[in-house]
Design an enzyme around this catalytic site. Structure first.
Site, PDB file in Angstrom:
ATOM      1  N   SER A   1       0.873  -1.167   0.000  1.00 60.29           N
ATOM      2  CA  SER A   1       0.000   0.000   0.000  1.00 60.29           C
ATOM      3  C   SER A   1       0.912   1.218   0.000  1.00 60.29           C
ATOM      4  O   SER A   1       1.754   1.362   0.892  1.00 60.29           O
ATOM      5  CB  SER A   1      -0.893  -0.021   1.237  1.00 60.29           C
ATOM      6  N   GLU A   2       0.766   2.098  -1.007  1.00 62.59           N
ATOM      7  CA  GLU A   2       1.795   3.118  -1.225  1.00 62.59           C
ATOM      8  C   GLU A   2       1.861   4.181  -0.125  1.00 62.59           C
ATOM      9  O   GLU A   2       2.796   4.964  -0.074  1.00 62.59           O
ATOM     10  CB  GLU A   2       1.653   3.770  -2.607  1.00 62.59           C
ATOM     11  N   ASN A   3       0.868   4.198   0.768  1.00 60.08           N
ATOM     12  CA  ASN A   3       0.975   5.123   1.891  1.00 60.08           C
ATOM     13  C   ASN A   3       1.913   4.595   2.978  1.00 60.08           C
ATOM     14  O   ASN A   3       2.102   5.269   3.988  1.00 60.08           O
ATOM     15  CB  ASN A   3      -0.414   5.435   2.471  1.00 60.08           C
TER      16      ASN A   3
END
Lengths: 239, 214
Positions: free
Chosen positions: B46-48
């Site tokens: 998840s890119e966060n």
């Protein structure tokens, strides 16, 4: 050494705010945002702000509060889809926006804090993001030059911190906060728990104290959830 | 009968290979996680700032400090790790992620992708999509074949602002599957949704393609 510990958010920002300044604000959506410092900036009435933040809060919370209050002139962000007022102001030309791909935004901030003026990336080549920017070939591939970002002030939110300014974040609330802490001329950090110096595991510190100039314990955290998604408990037995 | 969103994402899930590190875009691509084939273990990024994304939490166990890139509450797994956004995109840009599944407004025959804005109408921002298509090894797009107006979204040339040039490997729509191959060769129609005829898909597709059905 003067203490970094501040009694409240307004005191922590004393002498740091001026019209037209650039502020970096940590957080991804509403996760890991410095809620108390944002409120204090709203109360201060400082305006014409350029705000560097991945998103712009939502209507009525987070940076959305500064937007409603007409304090933001320009945003440097990657995604603003959660904020109707933002979209309207932008389309009406009342808000300037520099859309920056999320990874490029993170790296521009990291570079700003690390003394690197620019870097080359493949991200955005051949898109509007590349307009007006220098490109260069490395090993037969085209890369785009992106400039570092710095700010007059960065406001970040951590889980735990100490008097030395050492910070530990929690889960995905870390996001942009560590880089932003390094890229502000002054960094003010708010924490959920201000712990005794020496009690944090020194191998687990995410932001070393050198980057943090002022620190405060937030009086309260709403920590609003943007999209509550759950599964029913009945699945637990079979899972 | 054309594929439903669930069918499309199930088809996308068949592209997953055991051991893959995968990033799923927000919206429809998120559903791919519901269709991971048995015997295939993948790690979701998840890119966060998380590797090893778990399912939605049980009611009452949601944690405001634990969300995915779509800002939805999620859970962690034993193997999960957290990191900052710069590290997250170093992973993505640096070619360490095997596969990304994204939504789109337009895909062109040359592999171009547009999925972040409609000038004057809709502006959400590109989020991490430009970085994903620039760095992930294989990019799969899942989208409806046509706009509500009926206009084909698989086009000769994108008219909307691009997310990336020559970046789409495979396109899955409600009508079928197209091998785009980043525009290096002609678009190939490789699969039809059940009950969809070649004539129907031809009539609803702006881009030229060759037919290579198994």
């Amino acid at each position: 050494m003067a203490t970094k510990i501040q009694s409240d958010a307004a005191t922590a920002l004393a002498g740091l705010l001026f019209d037209g300044m650039t502020v970096m604000a940590g957080g991804f959506g509403l996760c890991g945002i410095p809620e108390n410092l944002i409120l204090a900036i709203r109360e201060s009435g400082v305006k014409d702000l350029t705000v560097v933040s991945n998103n712009c809060g939502v209507d009525g919370f987070g940076l959305g509060l500064l937007l409603e209050n007409g304090q933001i002139r320009k945003m440097i962000s990657s995604y603003v889809g959660e904020n109707e007022l933002f979209e309207r102001l932008y389309i009406e030309g009342k808000l300037e926006v520099e859309f920056t791909p999320q990874g490029t935004l993170a790296e521009r901030i990291r570079a700003g804090g690390a003394g690197i003026p620019a870097f080359f990336t493949r991200t955005g080549v051949g898109t509007v993001v590349a307009e007006g920017k220098e490109t260069r070939e490395f090993d037969g591939e085209t890369f785009l030059m992106e400039r570092a970002l710095k700010a007059d002030l960065s406001i970040v939110k951590a889980w735990k911190g100490d008097a030395a300014g050492n910070l530990i974040y929690r889960k995905t609330a870390r996001n942009f906060n560590p880089m932003m802490a390094t890229a502000g001329r002054v960094c003010v950090a708010e924490v959920e728990a201000l712990v005794e110096t020496g009690s944090l595991d020194k191998d687990m510190i995410h932001t070393p104290g050198v980057y943090v100039h002022r620190i405060l314990k937030g009086p309260a955290y709403e920590k609003r959830i943007e999209r509550l998604t759950t599964r029913p408990r009945s699945e637990k037995a079979s899972a | 009968m054309p594929w439903t969103r669930d069918d499309m994402t199930a088809r996308a899930a068949r592209e997953l290979k055991d051991g893959f590190y995968v990033n799923l875009g927000i919206g429809i691509p998120t559903l791919v996680a519901n269709h991971i084939p048995p015997g295939v273990e993948v790690t979701l990024q998840s890119e966060n700032g998380m590797l090893g994304m778990g399912p939605y939490p049980f009611e009452g166990e949601e944690d405001p400090d634990l969300v995915n890139a779509g800002k939805m509450t999620i859970s962690e797994l034993d193997a999960s790790s957290y990191f900052n956004s710069a590290e997250s995109f170093a992973m993505i840009r640096g070619g360490h992620i095997d596969l990304s599944v994204l939504g789109a407004m337009q895909v062109a025959a040359n592999g171009d992708l547009a999925n972040w804005m409609v000038p004057g109408k809709m502006v959400k921002g590109m989020g991490g999509a430009m970085d994903l298509v620039a760095g992930v090894k294989r990019v799969i797009v899942v989208m409806e074949h046509s706009e509500k107006s009926g206009r084909s979204k698989l086009v000769r040339e994108c008219t909307l602002p691009l997310t990336g040039k020559g970046v789409v490997d495979l396109l899955i729509t409600d009508l079928g599957v197209f091998d785009i191959d980043r525009g290096r060769s002609a678009v190939r129609l490789v699969e039809l949704a059940p009950g969809v005829t070649l004539d129907h898909i031809r009539a609803h597709t702006e881009a030229d393609f060759v037919t290579d059905l198994a």
